[in-house]
Design a protein around this motif. Structure first.
Motif, short mmCIF file in Angstrom:
data_model
loop_
_atom_site.label_atom_id
_atom_site.label_comp_id
_atom_site.label_asym_id
_atom_site.label_seq_id
_atom_site.Cartn_x
_atom_site.Cartn_y
_atom_site.Cartn_z
N VAL A 15 0.99 -1.19 0.06
CA VAL A 15 -0.10 -0.07 -0.21
C VAL A 15 1.13 1.12 -0.01
O VAL A 15 1.48 1.64 1.02
N ASP A 16 0.98 1.74 -1.09
CA ASP A 16 2.06 3.04 -1.39
C ASP A 16 1.69 3.61 -2.76
O ASP A 16 1.32 3.03 -3.67
N ASP A 17 1.75 5.00 -2.37
CA ASP A 17 1.34 5.82 -3.80
C ASP A 17 2.50 6.17 -4.63
O ASP A 17 2.34 6.85 -5.44
N ASP A 18 3.82 5.81 -4.00
CA ASP A 18 5.02 6.16 -4.85
C ASP A 18 5.09 5.09 -6.17
O ASP A 18 5.42 3.68 -5.77
N VAL A 39 -1.41 -1.11 -4.02
CA VAL A 39 -2.59 -0.34 -3.76
C VAL A 39 -1.98 1.16 -3.54
O VAL A 39 -1.31 1.12 -2.70
N ALA A 40 -2.66 2.17 -4.23
CA ALA A 40 -1.97 3.43 -4.44
C ALA A 40 -2.74 4.40 -3.40
O ALA A 40 -2.34 5.68 -2.92
N GLU A 44 -8.61 2.50 -0.35
CA GLU A 44 -8.92 1.23 -1.09
C GLU A 44 -8.00 0.03 -0.51
O GLU A 44 -8.26 -1.17 -1.08
N ALA A 45 -7.50 0.23 0.71
CA ALA A 45 -6.49 -0.83 1.25
C ALA A 45 -7.40 -1.76 1.69
O ALA A 45 -6.95 -3.16 1.60
N LEU A 46 -8.30 -1.62 2.59
CA LEU A 46 -9.04 -2.65 3.35
C LEU A 46 -9.88 -3.41 2.40
O LEU A 46 -9.74 -4.66 2.69
N GLY A 47 -10.31 -2.93 1.18
CA GLY A 47 -11.15 -3.87 0.33
C GLY A 47 -9.98 -4.71 -0.43
O GLY A 47 -10.32 -5.78 -0.58
N MET A 62 2.20 7.86 4.81
CA MET A 62 1.59 8.89 4.13
C MET A 62 0.73 8.55 2.80
O MET A 62 1.52 8.31 1.74
N LEU A 63 -0.32 8.10 2.88
CA LEU A 63 -1.30 8.01 1.73
C LEU A 63 -2.54 8.87 1.50
O LEU A 63 -3.29 9.43 2.37
N PRO A 64 -2.88 9.03 0.22
CA PRO A 64 -4.09 9.87 -0.24
C PRO A 64 -5.36 9.08 0.19
O PRO A 64 -5.37 7.75 0.26
N GLY A 65 -6.39 9.59 0.55
CA GLY A 65 -7.60 9.17 0.77
C GLY A 65 -7.72 8.69 2.38
O GLY A 65 -8.41 9.44 3.00
#
Length: 252
Positions: A15-18, A39-40, A44-47, A62-65
């Protein structure tokens, strides 16, 4: 070559947006015979976790959402799967909050791929079937092969890391373990590392296994040294050792 049963147990959720880092991680994990899903976004991570059913989660703070701390809480609320935080921050508050939210370990960016793989392997080693072994500490019964802890026949739910920490102490009652010793035996570190990991996880373990976490009788503090397993002494009872206290502050 990776055996089929190992591959089946080698799913990593990243789970990382980079995007560049995620691509690098995919290649590193693939070379180690591990599969991954990226997963960015935090929301959306739990799903993705529920759908993919990973054996370990690499989670950026540090994640969006939704931020990584909340994602960690969400996952830990329904699963004990190992969680390793990926963080560009080494600030005491951020790291400790992440650990208290349920993460098992953390690694600061930038990191070496070999170091990350070592952390992953250490956290996934509980897949190796242990020999039959039952340990009693105070009024706890620890079934090592069954990976269960009970008190009076009632189960106590621990994460794999909390279980490993309890077993490490319980196998040698009254032996004092320094934090560095516990880091090596439970987390798999072979070099100097952050002892806050040990302090936070001891507090989490006490919250689950002690009758009174503020006055522990099972996981005892040896001030200035580390921790040891307590037990029932027929002469002294099951109270904590002299000078022990449950509310040891987490050092900065």
């Amino acid at each position: 070559m990776t055996q089929p049963d190992q591959a089946a147990r080698g799913r990593i959720l990243v789970v990382d947006d980079d995007a560049a880092l995620a691509e690098m991680l995919t290649l590193v994990l693939q070379n180690e015979g591990l599969r991954s899903r990226i997963v960015a976004r935090g929301d959306e991570a739990l799903g993705a976790f529920r759908d993919y059913k990973p054996d370990l989660v690499l989670l950026d703070l540090m994640l969006p959402g939704t931020d990584g701390i909340e994602v960690c809480r969400q996952i830990r609320a329904e699963s004990g799967v190992p969680i390793v935080m990926l963080t560009a921050k080494s600030d005491t508050v951020d790291v400790v909050v992440g650990l208290e939210s349920g993460a098992d370990d953390y690694i600061a960016k930038p990191f070496k791929p070999k170091e990350l793989v070592a952390r992953i392997r250490a956290r996934m080693r509980h897949f190796e079937p242990p020999a039959p072994e039952v340990i009693a500490v105070s009024d706890l019964r620890i079934d090592v092969a069954g990976h269960s802890v009970t008190r009076g026949g009632r189960p106590i739910q621990l994460t794999p890391l909390e279980f490993d920490l309890l077993v490490c102490l319980a196998r040698r009652p009254w032996q004092v373990f320094t934090r560095e010793m516990l880091l090596e035996q439970v987390w798999g570190y072979r070099h100097a590392a952050d002892t806050r990991l040990v302090n936070v996880h001891v507090q989490r373990l006490r919250a689950k296994v002690e009758h009174d976490p503020e006055h522990p009788a099972i996981v005892l503090t040896v001030r200035g040294v580390g921790y040891k397993a307590g037990g029932t002494d027929p002469d002294l009872g099951a109270g904590p050792a002299e000078g022990d206290a449950g509310g040891e502050p987490v050092p900065s």
